[in-house]
Design an enzyme around this catalytic site. Structure first.
Site, PDB file in Angstrom:
ATOM      1  N   GLY A 189       7.098   2.880 -12.823  1.00 31.86           N
ATOM      2  CA  GLY A 189       7.188   1.606 -12.277  1.00 31.86           C
ATOM      3  C   GLY A 189       7.973   0.532 -13.331  1.00 31.86           C
ATOM      4  N   TYR A 249      -7.901  -1.611  -3.579  1.00 35.46           N
ATOM      5  CA  TYR A 249      -6.896  -1.337  -4.807  1.00 35.46           C
ATOM      6  C   TYR A 249      -7.798  -1.345  -5.942  1.00 35.46           C
ATOM      7  CZ  TYR A 249      -4.094  -3.695  -8.316  1.00 35.46           C
ATOM      8  OH  TYR A 249      -3.106  -3.985  -9.458  1.00 35.46           O
ATOM      9  N   VAL A 283      -0.194 -11.689 -13.464  1.00 29.70           N
ATOM     10  CA  VAL A 283       1.066 -11.642 -14.267  1.00 29.70           C
ATOM     11  C   VAL A 283       2.104 -12.317 -13.457  1.00 29.70           C
ATOM     12  CG1 VAL A 283       2.579  -9.996 -15.185  1.00 29.70           C
ATOM     13  CG2 VAL A 283       0.419  -9.107 -14.873  1.00 29.70           C
ATOM     14  N   ASP A 318      -9.169 -18.189   0.093  1.00 31.09           N
ATOM     15  CA  ASP A 318      -9.006 -18.633  -1.256  1.00 31.09           C
ATOM     16  C   ASP A 318      -9.095 -17.119  -2.157  1.00 31.09           C
ATOM     17  OD1 ASP A 318      -8.712 -21.133  -1.404  1.00 31.09           O
ATOM     18  OD2 ASP A 318     -10.806 -21.647  -1.607  1.00 31.09           O
TER      19      ASP A 318
HETATM   20  P1  NAP Z   1       5.934  -4.408  -9.133  1.00 33.41           P
HETATM   21  O1  NAP Z   1       6.893  -5.560  -9.712  1.00 33.41           O
HETATM   22  O2  NAP Z   1       5.577  -4.204  -7.576  1.00 33.41           O
HETATM   23  O3  NAP Z   1       6.325  -3.048  -9.305  1.00 33.41           O
HETATM   24  C1  NAP Z   1       5.609  -1.840  -8.750  1.00 33.41           C
HETATM   25  C2  NAP Z   1       6.560  -0.597  -9.570  1.00 33.41           C
HETATM   26  O4  NAP Z   1       5.844   0.623  -9.093  1.00 33.41           O
HETATM   27  C3  NAP Z   1       7.940  -0.610  -8.904  1.00 33.41           C
HETATM   28  O5  NAP Z   1       8.712  -0.046 -10.277  1.00 33.41           O
HETATM   29  C4  NAP Z   1       7.960   0.620  -7.819  1.00 33.41           C
HETATM   30  O6  NAP Z   1       9.059   1.318  -7.657  1.00 33.41           O
HETATM   31  C5  NAP Z   1       6.815   1.370  -8.435  1.00 33.41           C
HETATM   32  N1  NAP Z   1       6.215   2.225  -7.268  1.00 33.41           N
HETATM   33  C6  NAP Z   1       5.575   1.801  -6.317  1.00 33.41           C
HETATM   34  N2  NAP Z   1       5.114   2.620  -5.595  1.00 33.41           N
HETATM   35  C7  NAP Z   1       5.637   3.981  -5.919  1.00 33.41           C
HETATM   36  C8  NAP Z   1       5.674   5.428  -5.764  1.00 33.41           C
HETATM   37  N3  NAP Z   1       5.049   5.765  -4.645  1.00 33.41           N
HETATM   38  N4  NAP Z   1       6.553   6.142  -6.531  1.00 33.41           N
HETATM   39  C9  NAP Z   1       6.999   5.562  -7.844  1.00 33.41           C
HETATM   40  N5  NAP Z   1       6.887   4.478  -8.037  1.00 33.41           N
HETATM   41  C10 NAP Z   1       6.368   3.860  -7.275  1.00 33.41           C
HETATM   42  O7  NAP Z   1       4.350  -4.489  -9.671  1.00 33.41           O
HETATM   43  P2  NAP Z   1       4.055  -5.067 -11.186  1.00 33.41           P
HETATM   44  O8  NAP Z   1       3.347  -6.284 -10.984  1.00 33.41           O
HETATM   45  O9  NAP Z   1       5.036  -4.778 -12.098  1.00 33.41           O
HETATM   46  O10 NAP Z   1       2.656  -4.103 -11.528  1.00 33.41           O
HETATM   47  C11 NAP Z   1       2.610  -3.203 -12.626  1.00 33.41           C
HETATM   48  C12 NAP Z   1       1.424  -2.724 -12.952  1.00 33.41           C
HETATM   49  O11 NAP Z   1       0.610  -4.040 -13.249  1.00 33.41           O
HETATM   50  C13 NAP Z   1       0.922  -2.083 -11.558  1.00 33.41           C
HETATM   51  O12 NAP Z   1      -0.003  -0.960 -11.859  1.00 33.41           O
HETATM   52  C14 NAP Z   1      -0.309  -3.278 -11.064  1.00 33.41           C
HETATM   53  O13 NAP Z   1      -1.334  -2.803 -10.426  1.00 33.41           O
HETATM   54  C15 NAP Z   1      -0.500  -3.974 -12.499  1.00 33.41           C
HETATM   55  N6  NAP Z   1      -0.971  -5.480 -12.313  1.00 33.41           N
HETATM   56  C16 NAP Z   1      -0.178  -6.114 -11.906  1.00 33.41           C
HETATM   57  C17 NAP Z   1      -0.575  -7.637 -11.732  1.00 33.41           C
HETATM   58  C18 NAP Z   1       0.434  -8.650 -11.301  1.00 33.41           C
HETATM   59  O14 NAP Z   1      -0.155  -9.868 -11.247  1.00 33.41           O
HETATM   60  N7  NAP Z   1       1.509  -8.572 -10.818  1.00 33.41           N
HETATM   61  C19 NAP Z   1      -1.851  -7.979 -12.272  1.00 33.41           C
HETATM   62  C20 NAP Z   1      -2.492  -6.984 -12.814  1.00 33.41           C
HETATM   63  C21 NAP Z   1      -2.134  -5.679 -13.159  1.00 33.41           C
HETATM   64  P3  NAP Z   1      10.180   0.448  -6.728  1.00 33.41           P
HETATM   65  O15 NAP Z   1      10.904  -0.401  -7.403  1.00 33.41           O
HETATM   66  O16 NAP Z   1      11.123   1.640  -6.187  1.00 33.41           O
HETATM   67  O17 NAP Z   1       9.391   0.033  -5.719  1.00 33.41           O
HETATM   68  P1  GDP Z   2      -5.484 -12.665  -6.869  1.00 35.09           P
HETATM   69  O1  GDP Z   2      -5.877 -13.088  -8.125  1.00 35.09           O
HETATM   70  O2  GDP Z   2      -5.552 -11.155  -6.773  1.00 35.09           O
HETATM   71  O3  GDP Z   2      -6.438 -13.343  -5.826  1.00 35.09           O
HETATM   72  O4  GDP Z   2      -4.116 -12.728  -6.586  1.00 35.09           O
HETATM   73  P2  GDP Z   2      -2.996 -13.779  -5.833  1.00 35.09           P
HETATM   74  O5  GDP Z   2      -1.900 -13.981  -6.952  1.00 35.09           O
HETATM   75  O6  GDP Z   2      -2.594 -13.463  -4.667  1.00 35.09           O
HETATM   76  O7  GDP Z   2      -3.649 -15.408  -6.144  1.00 35.09           O
HETATM   77  C1  GDP Z   2      -4.279 -15.582  -5.027  1.00 35.09           C
HETATM   78  C2  GDP Z   2      -4.870 -16.994  -4.904  1.00 35.09           C
HETATM   79  O8  GDP Z   2      -3.527 -18.067  -4.915  1.00 35.09           O
HETATM   80  C3  GDP Z   2      -5.875 -17.383  -3.875  1.00 35.09           C
HETATM   81  O9  GDP Z   2      -6.568 -18.514  -4.012  1.00 35.09           O
HETATM   82  C4  GDP Z   2      -4.700 -17.942  -2.633  1.00 35.09           C
HETATM   83  O10 GDP Z   2      -5.579 -18.664  -1.741  1.00 35.09           O
HETATM   84  C5  GDP Z   2      -3.790 -18.540  -3.548  1.00 35.09           C
HETATM   85  N1  GDP Z   2      -2.584 -19.043  -3.016  1.00 35.09           N
HETATM   86  C6  GDP Z   2      -2.079 -20.093  -2.642  1.00 35.09           C
HETATM   87  N2  GDP Z   2      -0.786 -19.882  -2.112  1.00 35.09           N
HETATM   88  C7  GDP Z   2      -0.713 -18.423  -1.914  1.00 35.09           C
HETATM   89  C8  GDP Z   2       0.690 -17.725  -1.836  1.00 35.09           C
HETATM   90  O11 GDP Z   2       1.564 -18.047  -1.090  1.00 35.09           O
HETATM   91  N3  GDP Z   2       0.360 -16.432  -1.997  1.00 35.09           N
HETATM   92  C9  GDP Z   2      -0.478 -15.856  -2.537  1.00 35.09           C
HETATM   93  N4  GDP Z   2      -0.647 -14.656  -2.873  1.00 35.09           N
HETATM   94  N5  GDP Z   2      -1.672 -16.332  -2.858  1.00 35.09           N
HETATM   95  C10 GDP Z   2      -1.472 -17.835  -2.663  1.00 35.09           C
END
Ligand code: NAP
Ligand code: GDP
Length: 329
Positions: free
Chosen positions: A11, A146, A176, A280
């Site tokens: 990732g 998920y 994040v 929501d």
């Molecule tokens: P992201 O920006 O969507 O990046 C996902 C990464 O996973 C990319 O490098 C993608 O590669 C790679 N990937 C997806 N499918 C793959 C596959 N089949 N084989 C190899 N690589 C693959 O996500 P992120 O937000 O950085 O998330 C990183 C971690 O943090 C994840 O485990 C996620 O569940 C966790 N997380 C994220 C958040 C959040 O708010 N973003 C919150 C809590 C936890 P490509 O670039 O090639 O697509």
């Molecule tokens: P969650 O924490 O997993 O629910 O992730 P999200 O980052 O998708 O946040 C969702 C919350 O933001 C919910 O309360 C949505 O109704 C609100 N929200 C408002 N506008 C947006 C939007 O444009 N995209 C997303 N993903 N959520 C939104």
């Protein structure tokens, strides 16, 4: 960790992976979060190997022979994407995680830190969430595919430790945001989605529409802060028990506060509304960072508004190269 270590970041092309790459290469060499002499860091995305494919996963491990892995790769999306694709989120993530963990086991990788999310916690449970509560009830229905797949990483870590003595653990970040995020208009998380929507509303003179009521609460962590915490967990934490990587519970903010901050950072002056017909999701999921702070000692989080301004500035500057889905650049 020792000189000659090879750290593979799956990732590595995503939001969190890019932040780790930035921190490891810009913090002073040899410092707590900087590169140590003799270490090699490898950042891979899906182009380097599809981790849903066991053979591709094995080839990747055979090529780099990692001694350590930070496993971030996952099918990731915001509330609306999760609601639409529960089976795909469940299966893809289950397969990716099994391929990575079992290959790491076979290759005798010294340590794997995998990434969970506060979505894994039960919907109905006493707050704040802490590391002991992951399996105490069902997750929120909006992202149960998920969430269940991610929970299984904790099970697999414990099982592999018990049966084989593997040093596998996990991190649990809250929401994040930061540079290099997925800024798709529909499938992204709230901050990148709203930054993009507000940017287009300003550019096109159209209303800025926020989904839902704006009332739900979330804790947001800046990707660069999270990157430091991952590096810390890889180097300084050796236990199978997960660690919540988060700002404090007192830093929960509403989606309306987030939207207001985005309006300010973009400099948007037009009409701004809430589409209350849209979901929501979970109302709140406040997580405690007590365990993290007790272990890491002093850690300074970037203030939310400052991190948001940096993210918006990056997005505006990089609009044509950013991940914006099908939107017209
Ligand atoms: P992201 O920006 O969507 O990046 C996902 C990464 O996973 C990319 O490098 C993608 O590669 C790679 N990937 C997806 N499918 C793959 C596959 N089949 N084989 C190899 N690589 C693959 O996500 P992120 O937000 O950085 O998330 C990183 C971690 O943090 C994840 O485990 C996620 O569940 C966790 N997380 C994220 C958040 C959040 O708010 N973003 C919150 C809590 C936890 P490509 O670039 O090639 O697509
Ligand atoms: P969650 O924490 O997993 O629910 O992730 P999200 O980052 O998708 O946040 C969702 C919350 O933001 C919910 O309360 C949505 O109704 C609100 N929200 C408002 N506008 C947006 C939007 O444009 N995209 C997303 N993903 N959520 C939104």
């Amino acid at each position: 960790m020792t000189s000659g270590d090879v750290i593979l970041v799956t990732g590595g092309s995503g939001l969190v992976g890019k932040a780790i790459e930035q921190i490891i290469s810009t913090e002073p060499e040899g410092s707590r979060f900087g590169k140590k002499p003799g270490e090699t860091w490898i950042f891979v995305g899906s182009k380097d190997g599809d981790l849903k494919d066991v053979e591709a996963t094995r080839k990747l491990f055979a090529k780099y022979k990692p001694t350590h892995v930070i496993h971030l790769a996952a099918l990731v999306g915001g509330l609306f994407m999760n609601m639409k694709h529960k089976a795909t989120f469940f299966r893809d993530n289950l397969v990716i995680n099994d391929n990575v963990l079992h290959t790491a086991h076979l290759q005798k990788t010294k340590k794997v830190v995998s990434c969970l999310s506060t979505c894994v916690f039960p919907d109905k449970v006493t707050y704040p969430l802490d590391e002991t509560k992951i399996h105490l009830g069902l997750p929120h229905e909006s992202n149960f595919g998920y969430a269940h797949a991610k929970r299984m990483v904790d099970i697999q870590n414990r099982a592999y430790k018990d049966e084989f003595g593997d040093n596998f653990t996990s991190a649990i970040p809250t929401n994040v945001f930061g540079k290099h995020d997925n800024f798709d208009l529909e499938d992204s998380h709230v901050i990148p989605g709203l930054i993009h929507k507000c940017y287009l509303a300003k550019k096109n003179g159209t209303p800025f529409v926020v989904s839902g009521t704006g009332k739900p609460l979330r804790q947001f962590i800046y990707s660069e802060d999270l990157a430091k915490l991952f590096i810390w967990q890889l180097r300084e934490y050796d236990d199978v028990e997960p660690v919540i990587l988060s700002v404090g519970e007192d830093e929960e903010i509403s989606i309306k506060v987030v939207a207001d901050a985005i309006v300010k950072a973009i400099g948007f002056k037009g009409e701004y509304t809430f589409d209350t017909a849209r979901a929501d999701g979970q109302f709140r999921k406040p997580a405690s960072n007590k365990k993290l702070l007790s272990l890491i000692g002093d850690f300074k989080f970037t203030p939310f508004e400052e991190a948001l301004e940096e993210t918006v500035a990056w997005f505006v500057k990089n609009y044509h190269n950013a991940r914006i889905g099908n939107a017209k650049a």
